[in-house]
Design a protein around this motif. Structure first.
Motif, PDB file in Angstrom:
ATOM      1  N   LEU A 146       0.803  -1.222   0.000  1.00 40.91           N
ATOM      2  CA  LEU A 146       0.000   0.000   0.000  1.00 40.91           C
ATOM      3  C   LEU A 146       0.836   1.273   0.000  1.00 40.91           C
ATOM      4  O   LEU A 146       0.285   2.368  -0.137  1.00 40.91           O
ATOM      5  CB  LEU A 146      -0.937  -0.003   1.215  1.00 40.91           C
ATOM      6  N   GLY A 147       2.133   1.155   0.178  1.00 40.69           N
ATOM      7  CA  GLY A 147       2.998   2.320   0.095  1.00 40.69           C
ATOM      8  C   GLY A 147       3.054   3.153   1.363  1.00 40.69           C
ATOM      9  O   GLY A 147       2.481   2.797   2.401  1.00 40.69           O
ATOM     10  N   THR A 148       3.758   4.284   1.282  1.00 43.17           N
ATOM     11  CA  THR A 148       3.971   5.181   2.418  1.00 43.17           C
ATOM     12  C   THR A 148       3.752   6.624   1.951  1.00 43.17           C
ATOM     13  O   THR A 148       3.317   6.867   0.835  1.00 43.17           O
ATOM     14  CB  THR A 148       5.396   5.033   2.970  1.00 43.17           C
ATOM     15  N   LEU A 149       4.103   7.565   2.831  1.00 46.31           N
ATOM     16  CA  LEU A 149       4.051   8.984   2.473  1.00 46.31           C
ATOM     17  C   LEU A 149       5.408   9.492   1.975  1.00 46.31           C
ATOM     18  O   LEU A 149       5.661  10.685   1.965  1.00 46.31           O
ATOM     19  CB  LEU A 149       3.608   9.819   3.680  1.00 46.31           C
ATOM     20  N   GLY A 150       6.256   8.564   1.588  1.00 48.89           N
ATOM     21  CA  GLY A 150       7.588   8.934   1.123  1.00 48.89           C
ATOM     22  C   GLY A 150       8.692   8.434   2.014  1.00 48.89           C
ATOM     23  O   GLY A 150       9.870   8.531   1.681  1.00 48.89           O
TER      24      GLY A 150
ATOM     25  N   ASN B 204       6.607   9.981   6.517  1.00 42.13           N
ATOM     26  CA  ASN B 204       6.877  10.815   5.351  1.00 42.13           C
ATOM     27  C   ASN B 204       8.376  10.844   5.066  1.00 42.13           C
ATOM     28  O   ASN B 204       9.157  10.117   5.699  1.00 42.13           O
ATOM     29  CB  ASN B 204       6.312  12.225   5.544  1.00 42.13           C
ATOM     30  N   GLU B 205       8.788  11.687   4.129  1.00 47.79           N
ATOM     31  CA  GLU B 205      10.193  11.714   3.721  1.00 47.79           C
ATOM     32  C   GLU B 205      11.124  12.179   4.826  1.00 47.79           C
ATOM     33  O   GLU B 205      12.336  11.963   4.776  1.00 47.79           O
ATOM     34  CB  GLU B 205      10.367  12.596   2.484  1.00 47.79           C
ATOM     35  N   PHE B 206      10.554  12.825   5.883  1.00 48.92           N
ATOM     36  CA  PHE B 206      11.367  13.296   6.995  1.00 48.92           C
ATOM     37  C   PHE B 206      11.372  12.317   8.171  1.00 48.92           C
ATOM     38  O   PHE B 206      11.977  12.574   9.203  1.00 48.92           O
ATOM     39  CB  PHE B 206      10.869  14.661   7.468  1.00 48.92           C
ATOM     40  N   GLY B 207      10.668  11.201   8.022  1.00 52.20           N
ATOM     41  CA  GLY B 207      10.631  10.190   9.063  1.00 52.20           C
ATOM     42  C   GLY B 207       9.537  10.384  10.089  1.00 52.20           C
ATOM     43  O   GLY B 207       9.451   9.614  11.049  1.00 52.20           O
ATOM     44  N   PHE B 208       8.661  11.379   9.912  1.00 54.59           N
ATOM     45  CA  PHE B 208       7.562  11.610  10.851  1.00 54.59           C
ATOM     46  C   PHE B 208       6.396  10.689  10.509  1.00 54.59           C
ATOM     47  O   PHE B 208       6.032  10.548   9.333  1.00 54.59           O
ATOM     48  CB  PHE B 208       7.107  13.071  10.813  1.00 54.59           C
ATOM     49  N   ILE B 209       5.808  10.075  11.525  1.00 58.22           N
ATOM     50  CA  ILE B 209       4.703   9.145  11.311  1.00 58.22           C
ATOM     51  C   ILE B 209       3.377   9.897  11.418  1.00 58.22           C
ATOM     52  O   ILE B 209       3.104  10.565  12.405  1.00 58.22           O
ATOM     53  CB  ILE B 209       4.750   7.997  12.339  1.00 58.22           C
TER      54      ILE B 209
ATOM     55  N   ILE C 177      -2.865   6.723  -1.068  1.00 60.38           N
ATOM     56  CA  ILE C 177      -2.660   7.108   0.318  1.00 60.38           C
ATOM     57  C   ILE C 177      -2.816   8.620   0.474  1.00 60.38           C
ATOM     58  O   ILE C 177      -2.429   9.393  -0.400  1.00 60.38           O
ATOM     59  CB  ILE C 177      -1.254   6.660   0.804  1.00 60.38           C
ATOM     60  N   ARG C 178      -3.417   9.021   1.617  1.00 54.01           N
ATOM     61  CA  ARG C 178      -3.595  10.445   1.904  1.00 54.01           C
ATOM     62  C   ARG C 178      -3.389  10.686   3.385  1.00 54.01           C
ATOM     63  O   ARG C 178      -3.890   9.932   4.218  1.00 54.01           O
ATOM     64  CB  ARG C 178      -4.997  10.901   1.480  1.00 54.01           C
ATOM     65  N   GLU C 179      -2.643  11.732   3.721  1.00 54.32           N
ATOM     66  CA  GLU C 179      -2.418  12.086   5.121  1.00 54.32           C
ATOM     67  C   GLU C 179      -3.662  12.738   5.709  1.00 54.32           C
ATOM     68  O   GLU C 179      -4.300  13.590   5.071  1.00 54.32           O
ATOM     69  CB  GLU C 179      -1.232  13.043   5.237  1.00 54.32           C
TER      70      GLU C 179
END
Length: 215
Positions: free
Chosen positions: A96-100, A121-126, A136-138
């Motif tokens: 399902l993937g991630t936010l980066g 996300n790309e900065f490591g924040f969950i 996927i959507r935050e």
């Protein structure tokens, strides 16, 4: 590393206990070591069948929820890579993937196939997330100026989700209505942290509210 194989339990009327092989003696096991014996289930008299459904590319695979259409969600753990959310239906696994980032988990899915969970996300924040149609959507943060960390743990059939969001020095229960936005549902007056773990179709939310006398 032991690999665990997910399975579906198909339930029908049950007459007697599962058939289990005789327990093997552990006398030969060396000190501090464990010994295992296999257990099998048969359908001859119990009406219950355990069906292995495989693993995602041989990875450690766990599924935690399934809807009425046989669509299941969970996550896999790839050695050296980490955990990523997955779905399963009709013998097919899907990432399902991630936010980066490199991490995600899917916790619950409703009958429409809308999934909630968490992803980095790309900065490591969950962040708390929702998957709709595979995309996927935050989900919105309680504090737009400081997104913090969060997770969506439950979703009802109307598309409303519940979970938690952490801001500096506090974690509070969060509700994401189907119409959008986010609602701070807080915690008990004397508690330090709180979060939601379930929501029904009436919008009733349950969860935990915890008080720590001494951090």
């Amino acid at each position: 590393m032991r690999r665990f194989l997910p399975a579906l339990l198909l339930l029908a009327s049950c007459a007697d206990a599962p058939v289990e092989p005789a327990t093997q003696s552990l006398a030969r096991a060396a000190p501090m070591l464990r010994s295992f014996s296999d257990v099998t289930w048969t359908t001859s008299t119990t009406g219950i069948e355990m069906v292995p459904i495989g693993q995602f590319n041989g990875d450690y695979t766990i599924l935690v929820d399934i809807n009425a259409n046989g669509f299941a969600v969970g996550w896999r753990n790839t050695p050296g890579v980490g955990e990523r959310a997955i779905s399963w239906q009709n013998g097919v696994f899907t990432d399902l993937g991630t936010l980066g980032g490199g991490f995600s988990r899917a916790y619950q899915v409703n009958a429409a196939g809308v999934i909630v969970g968490e992803a980095s996300n790309e900065f490591g924040f969950i962040r708390p997330v929702v998957w709709v149609g595979g995309a996927i959507r935050e989900l919105p943060a309680l504090d737009p100026t400081n997104a913090g960390f969060g997770t969506a743990r439950a979703i009802n059939e109307r598309g409303a989700g519940g979970g938690k969001h952490s801001r500096p020095f506090t974690t509070r229960g969060a509700l994401w209505p189907a119409e959008g936005a986010v609602v701070d549902i807080g915690m008990l007056p004397t508690a330090n942290v709180g979060w939601a773990t379930g929501i029904n179709n009436h919008g009733h939310v349950f969860g935990q509210s915890i008080y720590f006398a001494d951090f």
